[in-house]
Design an enzyme around this catalytic site. Sequence first.
Site, PDB file in Angstrom:
ATOM      1  CG  ASP A 116      -3.506  -0.797  -9.544  1.00 47.21           C
ATOM      2  OD1 ASP A 116      -3.722   0.270  -8.931  1.00 47.21           O
ATOM      3  OD2 ASP A 116      -3.908  -1.900  -9.138  1.00 47.21           O
ATOM      4  CG  ASP A 140       0.759   0.662  -2.229  1.00 44.81           C
ATOM      5  OD1 ASP A 140       1.056   1.143  -1.116  1.00 44.81           O
ATOM      6  OD2 ASP A 140      -0.376   0.747  -2.722  1.00 44.81           O
ATOM      7  NE  ARG A 175       4.055  -0.278  27.167  1.00 42.46           N
ATOM      8  CZ  ARG A 175       3.769   0.971  27.459  1.00 42.46           C
ATOM      9  NH1 ARG A 175       4.255   1.942  26.713  1.00 42.46           N
ATOM     10  NH2 ARG A 175       3.006   1.260  28.476  1.00 42.46           N
ATOM     11  N   GLY A 183       0.600  -0.587   1.837  1.00 42.25           N
ATOM     12  CA  GLY A 183       1.115  -1.496   0.806  1.00 42.25           C
ATOM     13  C   GLY A 183       0.050  -2.311   0.093  1.00 42.25           C
ATOM     14  NE  ARG A 279       0.309   1.037  25.698  1.00 40.53           N
ATOM     15  CZ  ARG A 279       0.177   0.219  26.748  1.00 40.53           C
ATOM     16  NH1 ARG A 279       0.000  -1.075  26.545  1.00 40.53           N
ATOM     17  NH2 ARG A 279       0.234   0.684  27.986  1.00 40.53           N
ATOM     18  CD  GLN A 287       3.190   3.809   5.881  1.00 44.08           C
ATOM     19  OE1 GLN A 287       3.712   2.734   5.603  1.00 44.08           O
ATOM     20  NE2 GLN A 287       1.932   3.894   6.288  1.00 44.08           N
TER      21      GLN A 287
HETATM   22  O1  F6P Z   1      -1.961   2.811  -2.960  1.00 41.68           O
HETATM   23  C1  F6P Z   1      -1.415   3.670  -2.035  1.00 41.68           C
HETATM   24  C2  F6P Z   1      -2.159   3.584  -0.740  1.00 41.68           C
HETATM   25  O2  F6P Z   1      -1.537   4.504   0.106  1.00 41.68           O
HETATM   26  C3  F6P Z   1      -2.251   2.198  -0.124  1.00 41.68           C
HETATM   27  O3  F6P Z   1      -1.056   1.785   0.464  1.00 41.68           O
HETATM   28  C4  F6P Z   1      -3.422   2.367   0.812  1.00 41.68           C
HETATM   29  O4  F6P Z   1      -4.093   1.154   1.059  1.00 41.68           O
HETATM   30  C5  F6P Z   1      -4.316   3.288   0.053  1.00 41.68           C
HETATM   31  O5  F6P Z   1      -3.492   3.990  -0.882  1.00 41.68           O
HETATM   32  C6  F6P Z   1      -5.053   4.281   0.900  1.00 41.68           C
HETATM   33  O6  F6P Z   1      -5.723   5.152   0.054  1.00 41.68           O
HETATM   34  P1  F6P Z   1      -6.717   6.323   0.471  1.00 41.68           P
HETATM   35  O7  F6P Z   1      -6.717   6.443   1.944  1.00 41.68           O
HETATM   36  O8  F6P Z   1      -6.189   7.520  -0.231  1.00 41.68           O
HETATM   37  O9  F6P Z   1      -8.031   5.902  -0.080  1.00 41.68           O
END
Ligand code: F6P
Length: 368
Positions: A116, A140, A175, A183, A279, A287
Site C-alpha cells: 500500500d 500480508d 506445553r 500481518g 513458551r 516469513q
Molecule cells: O508488510 C509486511 C511486513 O512484513 C509486516 O507484516 C510487518 O509488520 C512489517 O512488514 C515489518 O517491516 P520491517 O521490519 O521491514 O520494517
Amino acid sequence: MRKIVISTGGGDAPGLNAVIFAIVKSAYKLGWEVYGSKHGYSGFFNGNDLIRLTPKDVEGIIPIGGTILGSTNKGNPFAMPIENIAGDITLKDVSDRAMDNFKQMGFSCHIAIGGDGSLEIAHRFALKGMPVIGVPKTIDNDLEATDRTFGFDTAVATASDALDKLHSTAKSHDRVMVVEVMGRDCGWIALYSGISGEADVILIPEIPFDMTAVCKKITNNELHGKPYSIVVVAEGARAKDGDVINQGKGETGREEMVLGGIGQWVADEIRQRIGKDTRSLVLGHLQRGGSPTTFDRMLALRFGAAAVRMAQENIFDQMVAWIPPTMSSVPIEDAIRERKQVDLESDKVQTARDIGICLGDHDPADLD
Ligand code: F6P
C-alpha cells in the site's frame, strides 16, 4: 520502442524476482527496453542505481527470494528523509526532480511493485502525469481489489511449517507454544497458517480477544486428554480491553507502527492465569524470506506479464489484480483506500470455528 523502469519498494516478499523476470521477458519480446531502479526510487535520482535488465540478467531468478533491485522503507520521493549537518532529519519533497529525470531518460512507463505504501507513492506520481502500473506485493495479503497479493502463500507455508514442527515439541513437554506471526492489522497469515497448522487458538486483529476464552480452550484441551496447545497470534492482535503493542519508531525515523510483542504478552497471561508451562516465539522476517512457493511463482509471473500487456494498451494509474479466474486491472486508488481485513462472515472463519479452533471470542455454537 518503449523504455520501462521497474521499482521494488517497501518490505520485500517472495516472488519479487519472478515479477521482474516476467516483465523483462515479456517486454523484450515486444522489442522494448527495461531498466531497474535500485532501492525503490534511487535510480530516478542517481544513474548508478539505474540498471539495464535484459533476459540474460534475469536468467534463473524466479526461485530466488528477495529482490535483485533491493528495497527500502525510507525512499518516498514525496517525503525523502534528508539529514542536515547537525544530524537532524527533515522530510523533503523531491518528486518533481524524479518526474524530470523520468522524462529526460525517455521512460514511457513505470511498473511499481509494492504494497500500500509504495502503491500510494506510485499513484501520486500518476497524478503528476507519470504513466504508472502497479503490481500488488505483500506477504500480508492486505491490499483491496485483488484476491491475492504475491508473497502471502509463501509466508503462510513458512508459518504452517513452523507450526508443524512446534506440535512435536509442545506435545513432548505438555506445553503451550505461542507463535507470533506477521500481518500488520490484518489476520490473513495467522488465520491461514493457524487453520492449516492445526492450531488450537488463533488471535487476529479483526477479533479483539478475551484471555478468559483463550485459557478456557487450553484448559478444555487438558480435560479432553490433550495437555498441550498451539496458539497463533497475529502481530496486530489486541485484547478486548488492551491496545496493539507498538515497538516505536521505524526506519524512517518518523512516528509509525512497528508491531511486535503481543505473543510474549499472551504467553505471560496464560502462565499467570492457569499456571501452564508456556513458551513463545516470534517468526518475524523468516516469513518474508526464502524461495517462493509454486503458487506465488505463478501469481508473480502472471502479474508481471499482465503488467506489460497493460503497458502495451496504455492502461495507466491502474494495478494488475487477480480476480479469479482472470487477471484484471483496477484503479490503484481502489487497492490502497483501506486495508483488506479478514471477513468474519467468510467460510474460512467458519471453518476455523467448525474444527474447534478458538478465535479468542465466545463462539455462539460452543456448548461448553
Ligand atoms: O508488510 C509486511 C511486513 O512484513 C509486516 O507484516 C510487518 O509488520 C512489517 O512488514 C515489518 O517491516 P520491517 O521490519 O521491514 O520494517
